[in-house]
Design an enzyme around this catalytic site. Sequence first.
Site, short mmCIF file in Angstrom:
data_model
loop_
_atom_site.label_atom_id
_atom_site.label_comp_id
_atom_site.label_asym_id
_atom_site.label_seq_id
_atom_site.Cartn_x
_atom_site.Cartn_y
_atom_site.Cartn_z
N ASP A 67 30.39 11.50 54.56
CA ASP A 67 31.25 12.59 55.02
C ASP A 67 30.48 13.91 55.12
O ASP A 67 29.32 14.00 54.68
CB ASP A 67 32.48 12.74 54.10
CG ASP A 67 32.13 12.65 52.61
OD1 ASP A 67 30.94 12.80 52.26
OD2 ASP A 67 33.05 12.43 51.82
N ASN A 135 42.01 11.76 42.35
CA ASN A 135 43.24 11.24 42.96
C ASN A 135 43.02 9.89 43.65
O ASN A 135 43.88 9.42 44.38
CB ASN A 135 43.81 12.25 43.95
CG ASN A 135 42.86 12.55 45.11
OD1 ASN A 135 41.80 11.93 45.23
ND2 ASN A 135 43.23 13.48 45.97
N HIS A 137 40.64 9.18 45.86
CA HIS A 137 40.05 9.19 47.20
C HIS A 137 38.65 8.57 47.18
O HIS A 137 37.95 8.63 46.18
CB HIS A 137 40.09 10.58 47.85
CG HIS A 137 39.10 11.58 47.35
ND1 HIS A 137 39.34 12.93 47.36
CD2 HIS A 137 37.85 11.44 46.82
CE1 HIS A 137 38.29 13.56 46.88
NE2 HIS A 137 37.38 12.69 46.55
N GLU A 142 41.93 10.73 51.65
CA GLU A 142 42.86 11.20 50.62
C GLU A 142 44.05 10.23 50.51
O GLU A 142 44.26 9.40 51.41
CB GLU A 142 43.36 12.59 51.01
CG GLU A 142 42.26 13.66 51.10
CD GLU A 142 41.79 14.18 49.74
OE1 GLU A 142 41.97 13.48 48.72
OE2 GLU A 142 41.24 15.29 49.70
P1 PGA Z 1 32.29 13.69 42.03
O1 PGA Z 1 33.17 13.46 43.33
O2 PGA Z 1 31.22 12.66 42.06
O3 PGA Z 1 31.75 15.08 42.19
O4 PGA Z 1 33.21 13.52 40.86
C1 PGA Z 1 33.57 12.19 43.66
C2 PGA Z 1 34.44 12.25 44.89
O5 PGA Z 1 35.17 13.24 45.06
O6 PGA Z 1 34.40 11.31 45.68
#
Ligand code: PGA
Length: 242
Positions: A67, A135, A137, A142
């Site tokens: 992304d 959450n 995702h 999302e």
């Molecule tokens: P993080 O993010 O590795 O910074 O916890 C993971 C994500 O949001 O996919």
Amino acid sequence: MKIIVVKDYEEMSAKCAEIFINQLKNKPDSTLGLATGGSPVGTYKKIVEAYNNGEVDFSKVKTYNLDEYCGISILHPQSYYYFMHDNLFNHVNIVEDNVHLPSASGENFVKQCDEYNAMLHEAEIDIQLLGIGSNGHIAFNEPGTPFDLETHVVELTDKTRQDNKRFFNSIDEVPTHALTMGIKNIMAAKQIVMLISGANKADTVLQLLNGPITEEFPASILHKHPNVTVIIDEAAYSKVQK
Ligand code: PGA
């Protein structure tokens, strides 16, 4: 889904790096799916160490990232293009033409999604690295995102923007939109390795391991993939009944 519980972030990074290093040793022209965020930083450090020790060679490796934020330049330290170069690409002998991220510069984001999606259709990702949002995702898919969506533009939830605020000066600087591979693209990878670390992800782990497969918790789809390894540290695993 194979679960590996490790002591801490350091051990998680070592285990994940070992999987990627073995992949590169076994198949020097591997196509890697890569991720940004806090979870993979330690893994990239260890892969760079392996490169410096002469264990792995990136000259034939191709990469595709999950992304990219909309509305910030690739030169911005929080762009995922910058992150990937800073944490990995600048430190190994990868050929820049073999590096692929969704491009979110310019105005026509839908066209850019379609271009990236076409590239993904030409590629075959051998191993995809994933983090997970609190959450549920994966990439920027999302909760509520249809499982059959491919690369698309997404409006980030308040929760995700709050979670990512730590990387910016203020919430106002956190982009509101991003381009992301869809869940269908992610599920097309031959193998997936997910990293989960920290007490703030303990409820996320419970939901992933015990909850139903639902679009309301995007990572739950991984139960349907034939080759997924989830590496979880003790803090993130702390609410799972032993
Ligand atoms: P993080 O993010 O590795 O910074 O916890 C993971 C994500 O949001 O996919």
